[in-house]
Design a protein around this motif. Sequence first.
Motif, PDB file in Angstrom:
ATOM      1  N   ASP A  33      96.255  59.390  36.394  1.00 50.47           N
ATOM      2  CA  ASP A  33      97.547  58.975  36.941  1.00 50.47           C
ATOM      3  C   ASP A  33      98.682  59.923  36.570  1.00 50.47           C
ATOM      4  N   GLY A  34      98.391  60.941  35.756  1.00 48.93           N
ATOM      5  CA  GLY A  34      99.399  61.936  35.418  1.00 48.93           C
ATOM      6  C   GLY A  34     100.498  61.434  34.518  1.00 48.93           C
ATOM      7  N   LEU A  35     100.284  60.346  33.799  1.00 51.44           N
ATOM      8  CA  LEU A  35     101.319  59.738  32.977  1.00 51.44           C
ATOM      9  C   LEU A  35     100.943  59.751  31.502  1.00 51.44           C
ATOM     10  N   LYS A  36     101.948  59.911  30.656  1.00 49.43           N
ATOM     11  CA  LYS A  36     101.769  59.695  29.231  1.00 49.43           C
ATOM     12  C   LYS A  36     101.831  58.185  28.972  1.00 49.43           C
ATOM     13  N   PRO A  37     101.335  57.723  27.830  1.00 50.73           N
ATOM     14  CA  PRO A  37     101.354  56.278  27.567  1.00 50.73           C
ATOM     15  C   PRO A  37     102.735  55.647  27.690  1.00 50.73           C
ATOM     16  N   VAL A  38     103.775  56.301  27.177  1.00 50.17           N
ATOM     17  CA  VAL A  38     105.112  55.712  27.248  1.00 50.17           C
ATOM     18  C   VAL A  38     105.581  55.604  28.698  1.00 50.17           C
ATOM     19  N   GLN A  39     105.275  56.583  29.519  1.00 50.33           N
ATOM     20  CA  GLN A  39     105.669  56.516  30.936  1.00 50.33           C
ATOM     21  C   GLN A  39     104.925  55.395  31.648  1.00 50.33           C
ATOM     22  N   TYR A  53      98.803  58.328  44.659  1.00 48.38           N
ATOM     23  CA  TYR A  53      98.884  59.751  44.981  1.00 48.38           C
ATOM     24  C   TYR A  53      98.682  60.558  43.699  1.00 48.38           C
ATOM     25  N   PRO A  54      98.320  61.851  43.788  1.00 47.69           N
ATOM     26  CA  PRO A  54      98.022  62.660  42.587  1.00 47.69           C
ATOM     27  C   PRO A  54      99.298  63.023  41.822  1.00 47.69           C
ATOM     28  N   ASN A  55      99.762  62.107  41.004  1.00 45.81           N
ATOM     29  CA  ASN A  55     101.056  62.257  40.342  1.00 45.81           C
ATOM     30  C   ASN A  55     101.105  63.441  39.386  1.00 45.81           C
ATOM     31  N   LEU A 104      92.738  73.722  39.420  1.00 49.40           N
ATOM     32  CA  LEU A 104      93.141  72.900  40.558  1.00 49.40           C
ATOM     33  C   LEU A 104      91.991  72.054  41.077  1.00 49.40           C
ATOM     34  N   VAL A 105      90.811  72.625  41.196  1.00 50.28           N
ATOM     35  CA  VAL A 105      89.660  71.880  41.716  1.00 50.28           C
ATOM     36  C   VAL A 105      89.332  70.714  40.800  1.00 50.28           C
ATOM     37  N   GLU A 106      89.322  70.972  39.476  1.00 48.19           N
ATOM     38  CA  GLU A 106      88.983  69.914  38.518  1.00 48.19           C
ATOM     39  C   GLU A 106      90.043  68.809  38.513  1.00 48.19           C
ATOM     40  N   LEU A 107      91.325  69.189  38.575  1.00 46.72           N
ATOM     41  CA  LEU A 107      92.391  68.194  38.597  1.00 46.72           C
ATOM     42  C   LEU A 107      92.272  67.279  39.807  1.00 46.72           C
ATOM     43  N   LEU A 108      92.031  67.864  40.958  1.00 53.66           N
ATOM     44  CA  LEU A 108      91.889  67.052  42.166  1.00 53.66           C
ATOM     45  C   LEU A 108      90.612  66.214  42.130  1.00 53.66           C
ATOM     46  N   GLN A 109      89.530  66.761  41.564  1.00 48.82           N
ATOM     47  CA  GLN A 109      88.277  66.015  41.506  1.00 48.82           C
ATOM     48  C   GLN A 109      88.405  64.794  40.607  1.00 48.82           C
ATOM     49  N   VAL A 110      89.080  64.957  39.457  1.00 50.18           N
ATOM     50  CA  VAL A 110      89.290  63.818  38.562  1.00 50.18           C
ATOM     51  C   VAL A 110      90.100  62.737  39.270  1.00 50.18           C
ATOM     52  N   TYR A 111      91.152  63.150  39.974  1.00 44.54           N
ATOM     53  CA  TYR A 111      91.970  62.165  40.679  1.00 44.54           C
ATOM     54  C   TYR A 111      91.184  61.481  41.794  1.00 44.54           C
ATOM     55  N   VAL A 112      90.458  62.255  42.575  1.00 41.79           N
ATOM     56  CA  VAL A 112      89.693  61.686  43.689  1.00 41.79           C
ATOM     57  C   VAL A 112      88.667  60.678  43.166  1.00 41.79           C
ATOM     58  N   ASN A 113      87.977  61.025  42.089  1.00 42.48           N
ATOM     59  CA  ASN A 113      87.003  60.099  41.514  1.00 42.48           C
ATOM     60  C   ASN A 113      87.682  58.813  41.060  1.00 42.48           C
TER      61      ASN A 113
END
Length: 828
Positions: free
Chosen positions: A52-58, A175-177, A359-368
């Motif tokens: 989700d692209g967020l830190k715990p506090v966010q 969305y890929p935040n 980039l490929v790994e970031l998108l793959q983690v999000y897609v999964n």
Amino acid sequence: MSRSDNTVSANAGPAASTERIEDVDVSTEMQGSFLEYAYSVIYSRALPDARDGLKPVQRRILYQMSEMGLRPDRGHVKSARVVGEVMGKLHPHGDTAIYDAMVRMAQAFTLRVPLIDGHGNFGSLDDGPAAPRYTEARLAAPALAMTEHLDEDVVDFVPNYDNQLTQPDVLPAAYPNLLVNGASGIAVGMATNMAPHNLVEVIGAARHLLAHPRATLDELMEFVPGPDLPTGGTIVGLAGIKDAYLTGRGSFKTRAKVSIEAITARKAGLVVSELPYLVGPERVIEKIKDGVNSKKLSGISDVTDLTDRTKGLRLVIGIKTGFSPEAVLEQLYRVTPLEDSFNINAVALVNGGPQTLGLVELLQVYVNHRVEVVTRRTAYRLARRLERLHLVDGLLIAILDIDEVIQVIRASDDTEQARTRLIDVFDLSQLQAEYILELRLRRLTRFSRIELETERDQLLAEIKELEALLASKQAIRTLVSDELAAISDRFGTPRRTLLTEARPSIAGASARKTAVLEVTDSPTRVYLSTTGRIARVDLPQPGDDQTERIMPAHRRSKHDAVLSALDTSSRTEIGAVTNRGRLIRFSPVDLPVLPPTSIQLAAGVRVRDYLSLGSTGELVRALVALDSDRAIALGTRQGIVKRVTPNDWANKPDFEIIALKAGDEVVGAVQGAEDDELVFVASDAQLLRFPASTVRPQGRTAGGMAGIKLGQDARVVFFTSLAADAAEDAVVATIASGSQTLPGTDPGSAKVSAFTEFPAKGRATGGVRSHRFLKGEDVLGVAWVGAAPARALGVEGTARTLPDTGARRDASGTMLDAVVGSIGSGIG
């Protein structure tokens, strides 16, 4: 350090107790404690989750604000209240850290898609925010997409710090935040720094990966060519970006967007309209003053900050007389933050551990992650519908035999006996029997039975659909892709940052003082949009094996309707024809260079700035080649036509190419051959086409001849030239409205017809009707003739949809939903 075991006897006094003291090796203790501390900082504070692209506090802030009901359609609340709720329930690390994270999520200059809608002083690039007791906040609309469906078991919930409440381990994230908004943080022994990107581009790459799981980096970079920073600017050099997308680490340089303008009649200046990411104007001014005082900068007379809420950033740097603005700008890039570096270090948490991701790994983690979210949501909805169907079936049984049901209940001594007898007599489950016992008598009507049967049929259809969805992995991935597309349509915005391999934009370079640059003279194509943006695309060198690839139409953005395009070379002088009949010489060498696979004319510069036209009302109508032997055909608002001989150019930076009558102006200009056809479209819907050969070429000081015979109060709204072999594929697009309505308020009606529907007539005649007016319509506001398909834009540059081609030439139009400001051709 070590201590011996020592036992304190109980006889030592009433306050004595028995203690056990153990020898501990200090180095071992420090190592273990430090590792625990490091893990806590890495996992619980500093690094974002790759999903989700967020830190715990966010994440806790967004979740708690969602629980508080702080939706975009409700009022703002004090930020201090939000901070208190988050700190008391979820995040025990202090109010300062919570408020700082909250402020960052509300700053439009920090995040590409802000998640919090702040009200009050949330700071600027040079100043900090007000205290939380003075500001208010609520969730922004994109934040709802991050938190939606949390009540449908889409993610795991974990205990909070005191095990009294639960919180989501990760947000659903529609969305890929992480890529869209970037991240920064310093942990123990590692750090992360990720640049923001364009939402539309990132979602396009994610959808491509969903459809093609083995997609390569090069394929994904056709969708995501580089970062898109909230403050715009120019990224110079793409090699570092490619490294970052490949390995997770790389760097690139960003430069401010600067134009050279005339401040006074005799004084030029540099006008800064966009700054590098996270660089504020006060910091730039301070560095300029330091550079002038230390003699590192010369030629600068003054610096004025004219930034306001209406025009945005506007930093004016005065240039002393006798100094070249281009040379001063190069000094500023070297000495001040007008050029800055950004280092990408894409470290994020994956399965609870830090990893450096490309980039490929970031998108793959999000897609999964998103596939799992949608799968769990589907399973949850299926379970709820099966439970409801079970209850509805029980209710239908009860209603069919309601008299017997009532008799069984009345004959029972207590609830437990009634429940047991209902189960035995009607073959019900315990859940169904309990539900029947709680049934209200008003539900026992004939209409209730009809409603229940309808509900049962609907539930069966939904269950079938959900089961089919769960049974197909491809169907799940398709659904994820469709939902991403909806998010892109809802929250997507045009690219702000220009990507270029060459030197950055020096918009507004004087036509009289073309900078001498050490660049090769390479083939290039110059585009002018209908909204007044100009940029160039470098073409393959002659003999290269590579083929030119133009960005597909579905990925283009605002300002992508082309008014004029010209193939030339980067250092060849070309001309711009204006509505005042002037031809201005200029070189495209300093134009923004757009990647061929990601042409977005919104990233270009305003042509009026590039040519120093200022705010005089002079508009560029077309781009022409000065080294061509083809004549320029001009059409004016009063129906005059002229062809200018190409060997009559004046040896001046700008010169007049038609003598206009009072009140007249050039509507269109195009360079063509003798066998082309000239086309006029008038405001009274008359279209005239005739051979260009009937207009003899004239000198540049001539006034032209009659082109189209205009009706009373009519004027020419469009003029062009079509090659003989282009007529078959050309279309005529017209938009009618009422002359008495306020401009920009009436969308009117539009029609698109084949150009071959219109017969040719002689020069100076009235032509034929091209649009039948509806009630309330009496004028054509916009018209265009050219190769299909026509591309329409709103006044602000947003794409508009036109009707399909095929209408009769004199037919009425189809009503539009939104106002069209201009029409042009597509890129290609």
